[in-house]
Write a protein that holds these residues in place. Structure first.
Motif, PDB file in Angstrom:
ATOM      1  N   PHE A   1      12.451  60.276 -58.836  1.00 42.51           N
ATOM      2  CA  PHE A   1      11.264  60.813 -59.890  1.00 42.51           C
ATOM      3  C   PHE A   1      10.253  61.818 -59.227  1.00 42.51           C
ATOM      4  O   PHE A   1       9.717  62.416 -59.908  1.00 42.51           O
ATOM      5  CB  PHE A   1      10.544  59.580 -60.626  1.00 42.51           C
ATOM      6  N   LEU A   2      10.333  61.791 -57.921  1.00 40.42           N
ATOM      7  CA  LEU A   2       9.211  62.543 -57.152  1.00 40.42           C
ATOM      8  C   LEU A   2      10.094  63.899 -56.833  1.00 40.42           C
ATOM      9  O   LEU A   2       9.108  64.914 -56.382  1.00 40.42           O
ATOM     10  CB  LEU A   2       8.709  61.867 -56.108  1.00 40.42           C
ATOM     11  N   ASP A   3      11.211  63.774 -56.649  1.00 38.04           N
ATOM     12  CA  ASP A   3      11.973  65.401 -56.167  1.00 38.04           C
ATOM     13  C   ASP A   3      13.295  65.150 -56.994  1.00 38.04           C
ATOM     14  O   ASP A   3      14.288  64.861 -56.344  1.00 38.04           O
ATOM     15  CB  ASP A   3      12.068  65.339 -54.774  1.00 38.04           C
ATOM     16  N   PRO A   4      13.390  65.171 -58.330  1.00 34.41           N
ATOM     17  CA  PRO A   4      14.591  64.828 -58.901  1.00 34.41           C
ATOM     18  C   PRO A   4      15.871  65.769 -58.732  1.00 34.41           C
ATOM     19  O   PRO A   4      15.403  67.181 -58.704  1.00 34.41           O
ATOM     20  CB  PRO A   4      14.205  65.153 -60.542  1.00 34.41           C
ATOM     21  N   PRO A   5      16.881  65.173 -58.589  1.00 33.56           N
ATOM     22  CA  PRO A   5      18.318  66.414 -58.338  1.00 33.56           C
ATOM     23  C   PRO A   5      18.316  67.028 -59.602  1.00 33.56           C
ATOM     24  O   PRO A   5      17.968  66.653 -60.925  1.00 33.56           O
ATOM     25  CB  PRO A   5      19.199  65.445 -58.065  1.00 33.56           C
TER      26      PRO A   5
END
Length: 339
Positions: A144-148
């Motif tokens: 959720f902080l650097d979503p693919p």
């Protein structure tokens, strides 16, 4: 045993209560079977009012003017309730069923010796991922902080300030959850603001939001993730390797409770293993009552959402109650993220 402690036990074991009990708790978190059993045993009519967060419950209690008897604060907030004089010292440690409390949940930092509260449920805050959409590692807050790419625009985040900021601090390498490190908090703010563009919602999602395909991933409590997996086995629960939180919700009695004696009966009632199992079986979380396991649904006994895998046990920690000054800093960050 002193005469005072004997007297404290007598009402719990012998009283036939009448009247009402007003419970203030998270929504969809209280077993109807538990309530029915309590009502029939003590001839007490129970009403339940929902809240959506610890912050909401605390603000309502501070305002006063309510008829609530029972409240269910989380471990990271219970100290605040006690320090502000909002709770009645009911001495659960002297109640008949206190013998059933698992020793690990007795001398807890948020209520040493259990003078105010009894265990309700405990669990973890991690992430949930639909493996049919994203087959990568689910055990990271990057979900959720650097979503693919596969998950962008399909991520739901709980509207729980402390839970989300705690995960973000750990993701950015912070070791102290209650931190006033300005440089670190700027990184946390920037990370959350950037990630916000990839979120589809900040809410308490229903199971159907995941199983219908509206959400493919999100921040989740372990019991909620368990419920989703039972409906759709493509979903898995991830324990962020960067760090995640353990928590325990606890039943306490408001100092202003109009039905304090019935509230004490309820505290003792839920420390019975069979009754604690009703709580867990409904909401999907572990509880702090020894012996309740044998009464719980079979699917919970070895569920990976409930039984933390050995390699992730040490990655989790209890979030402490932060100071008002630090909470103010977190609130400013959270408010900016929600704009």
């Amino acid at each position: 045993m002193t005469a005072a402690s004997i007297f404290a036990l007598l009402p719990i074991g012998t009283a036939h209560a009448e009247g009402v009990l007003n419970i203030f708790n998270y929504g969809n978190y209280t077993s109807p079977d538990l309530i029915k059993k309590f009502e029939e045993k003590y001839d007490v009519k129970v009403t339940i009012t929902d809240y959506d967060s610890n912050e909401t419950a605390l603000a309502k209690a501070r305002q006063g003017g309510n008829d609530f008897d029972i409240v269910v604060p989380s471990s990271s907030f219970l100290n605040v309730w006690i320090d502000e004089g909002l709770l009645l010292e009911t001495r659960p440690d002297q109640m008949e069923n206190f013998k059933n409390v698992d020793p690990r949940w007795v001398n807890v930092y948020f209520d040493p010796g259990r003078r105010y509260s009894v265990p309700w449920q405990w669990g973890t805050t991690g992430v949930i991922v639909n493996k049919a959409v994203y087959s990568g590692d689910p055990n990271t807050s990057a979900i959720f902080l650097d979503p693919p790419a596969e998950l962008k625009g399909k991520v739901a985040v709980l509207p729980e300030m402390i839970a989300i900021i705690t995960l973000a601090i750990s993701y950015e390498g912070g070791k102290d959850i209650c931190t006033d490190d300005k440089k670190l908090l700027r990184k946390v703010r920037d990370r959350l603001l950037a990630a916000r563009e990839s979120w589809v919602a900040v809410d308490f999602p229903t199971d159907e939001k995941y199983t219908s395909g509206d959400y493919a991933a999100g921040v989740a409590w372990n019991g909620g993730a368990l419920k989703v997996r039972l409906l759709d086995p493509n979903f898995v629960y991830g324990y962020p390797k960067e760090g995640y939180s353990y928590w325990m919700d606890n039943v306490a009695v408001l100092k202003s409770a109009p039905n304090a004696e019935n509230a004490k009966l309820f505290q003792n009632f839920i420390m019975d293993p069979e009754n604690a199992a009703l709580i867990s079986g409904y909401a999907g979380y572990a509880n702090g009552i020894a012996g309740s396991e044998k009464y719980m649904p079979e699917y919970m006994k070895d569920a990976p959402e409930i039984v933390v895998p050995a390699e992730f046990v040490d990655k989790g920690s209890f979030a402490p109650a932060c100071s008002p000054e630090i909470n103010d800093m977190y609130t400013k960050i959270w408010t900016e993220v929600l704009k």
